[in-house]
Design a protein around this motif. Structure first.
Motif, mmCIF file in Angstrom:
data_model
loop_
_atom_site.group_PDB
_atom_site.id
_atom_site.type_symbol
_atom_site.label_atom_id
_atom_site.label_comp_id
_atom_site.label_asym_id
_atom_site.label_seq_id
_atom_site.Cartn_x
_atom_site.Cartn_y
_atom_site.Cartn_z
ATOM 1 N N ASN A 147 -5.826 -3.559 -11.534
ATOM 2 C CA ASN A 147 -5.690 -4.526 -10.446
ATOM 3 C C ASN A 147 -5.398 -3.763 -9.160
ATOM 4 O OD1 ASN A 147 -5.604 -7.381 -9.672
ATOM 5 N ND2 ASN A 147 -3.493 -6.944 -9.082
ATOM 6 N N GLY A 148 -5.887 -4.293 -8.034
ATOM 7 C CA GLY A 148 -5.743 -3.613 -6.763
ATOM 8 C C GLY A 148 -6.924 -2.700 -6.498
ATOM 9 N N THR A 149 -6.808 -1.885 -5.444
ATOM 10 C CA THR A 149 -7.896 -1.021 -5.008
ATOM 11 C C THR A 149 -7.452 0.437 -5.009
ATOM 12 O OG1 THR A 149 -8.786 -2.761 -3.577
ATOM 13 C CG2 THR A 149 -9.494 -0.514 -3.117
ATOM 14 N N LEU A 150 -8.242 1.285 -5.668
ATOM 15 C CA LEU A 150 -8.036 2.725 -5.585
ATOM 16 C C LEU A 150 -8.899 3.226 -4.438
ATOM 17 C CD1 LEU A 150 -6.875 5.371 -6.754
ATOM 18 C CD2 LEU A 150 -8.911 5.497 -8.204
ATOM 19 N N TRP A 151 -8.249 3.705 -3.411
ATOM 20 C CA TRP A 151 -8.912 4.105 -2.166
ATOM 21 C C TRP A 151 -9.008 5.620 -2.161
ATOM 22 C CZ3 TRP A 151 -7.841 6.720 2.442
ATOM 23 C CH2 TRP A 151 -8.548 6.320 3.583
ATOM 24 N N LYS A 201 -1.554 -3.120 -9.307
ATOM 25 C CA LYS A 201 -0.717 -3.457 -8.155
ATOM 26 C C LYS A 201 -1.486 -4.354 -7.200
ATOM 27 C CE LYS A 201 0.090 -0.360 -5.050
ATOM 28 N NZ LYS A 201 -0.378 -1.214 -3.915
ATOM 29 N N THR A 202 -0.784 -4.825 -6.191
ATOM 30 C CA THR A 202 -1.397 -5.557 -5.089
ATOM 31 C C THR A 202 -1.757 -4.573 -3.993
ATOM 32 O OG1 THR A 202 -0.036 -7.482 -5.616
ATOM 33 C CG2 THR A 202 -1.057 -7.424 -3.435
ATOM 34 N N GLY A 203 -2.963 -4.686 -3.434
ATOM 35 C CA GLY A 203 -3.347 -3.834 -2.319
ATOM 36 C C GLY A 203 -3.885 -2.493 -2.750
ATOM 37 N N ASN A 204 -3.642 -1.465 -1.920
ATOM 38 C CA ASN A 204 -4.300 -0.176 -2.061
ATOM 39 C C ASN A 204 -3.377 0.901 -2.613
ATOM 40 O OD1 ASN A 204 -6.783 -1.000 -0.668
ATOM 41 N ND2 ASN A 204 -5.533 -1.045 1.185
ATOM 42 N N ASP A 257 0.818 -1.206 0.000
ATOM 43 C CA ASP A 257 0.000 0.000 0.000
ATOM 44 C C ASP A 257 0.859 1.266 0.000
ATOM 45 O OD1 ASP A 257 -2.055 -1.810 0.288
ATOM 46 O OD2 ASP A 257 -2.529 -1.260 2.360
ATOM 47 N N PHE A 258 0.386 2.278 -0.717
ATOM 48 C CA PHE A 258 0.949 3.631 -0.665
ATOM 49 C C PHE A 258 0.051 4.536 -1.481
ATOM 50 C CE2 PHE A 258 2.473 2.116 -4.668
ATOM 51 C CZ PHE A 258 2.891 3.182 -5.440
ATOM 52 N N GLY A 259 0.408 5.824 -1.555
ATOM 53 C CA GLY A 259 -0.398 6.733 -2.351
ATOM 54 C C GLY A 259 -0.128 8.181 -2.052
ATOM 55 N N LEU A 260 -1.165 9.012 -2.222
ATOM 56 C CA LEU A 260 -1.066 10.446 -1.985
ATOM 57 C C LEU A 260 -1.705 10.777 -0.645
ATOM 58 C CD1 LEU A 260 -0.497 10.365 -5.085
ATOM 59 C CD2 LEU A 260 -1.707 12.545 -5.246
#
Length: 206
Positions: free
Chosen positions: A189-193, A168-171, A144-147
């Protein structure tokens, strides 16, 4: 302190620089080997990932956690990472990097130009504050990672006219984000949170 240009071309498969660069200079990562480097949150340096992978080894924080968006008028408001087509920037599980990232391409081996491949960075930790596309780009990685900005303040995703693909895998977090441009946001693929997103341009896809 670096106010000039430093070229980092690792001579072995994985090369780590444990010291930190401060100042307003340029660091260029070249060569195909993995380079790990410490980030200084008070620096206004620009890291150009021209070839291979640049990973975050550690980060040195300063009081208040710097927070700013880079603009054409003020391109050194914040520490920046510019990833060339075919290269990769790996957050490497390190939180509180507080940088602005510019992306192009699908990264090394087509596995992502911007990745996190070591451990999760939680939604409670400061992360990247600004993501700008210079061309179609791929976000990948296993964790997981992001802004996410300090104090849950605004973040910025600048799509321009390009497509950002999440595979990606996860968030991948978009926290309190403003999304600009007429580009496309595609989740393969994966989750956009998405949380507390202030606005998404009507022309874009989110």
């Amino acid at each position: 302190e670096n106010n000039g240009t430093i070229t980092f071309n690792p001579s072995i498969a994985t090369n780590t620089i444990s010291g930190t660069y401060s100042g307003t200079g340029v660091v260029r990562k070249t060569g195909n080997n993995l380079g790990l480097i410490s980030f200084h949150n008070g620096a206004k340096s620009v890291y150009y990932v021209d070839q291979g992978t640049l990973g975050v080894y550690n980060r040195v924080s300063v009081s208040g956690n710097p927070y700013a968006f880079n603009t054409p008028e003020n391109p050194n408001a914040n520490m920046g990472v510019v990833v060339a087509d075919g290269a990769t920037f790996d957050l490497n599980g390190v939180a509180d990097t507080s940088c602005s990232v510019t992306l192009a391409g699908t990264g090394v081996g087509g596995k992502g130009a911007f990745v996190n491949n070591k451990s999760h960075v939680s939604a409670n930790n400061l992360q990247t504050v600004q993501l700008t596309l210079a061309d179609d780009a791929l976000v990948g990685g296993a964790y997981d990672f992001g802004l996410l900005a300090p104090g849950h303040r605004d973040t910025l995703l600048e799509l321009g006219t390009y497509k950002l693909t999440i595979n990606k895998t996860g968030n991948f977090w978009l926290h309190n984000a403003t999304v600009t441009g007429t580009g496309t946001l595609l989740v393969e693929n994966g989750t956009l949170w998405v949380a507390k997103t202030k606005s998404i341009a009507e022309e874009g896809t989110g």
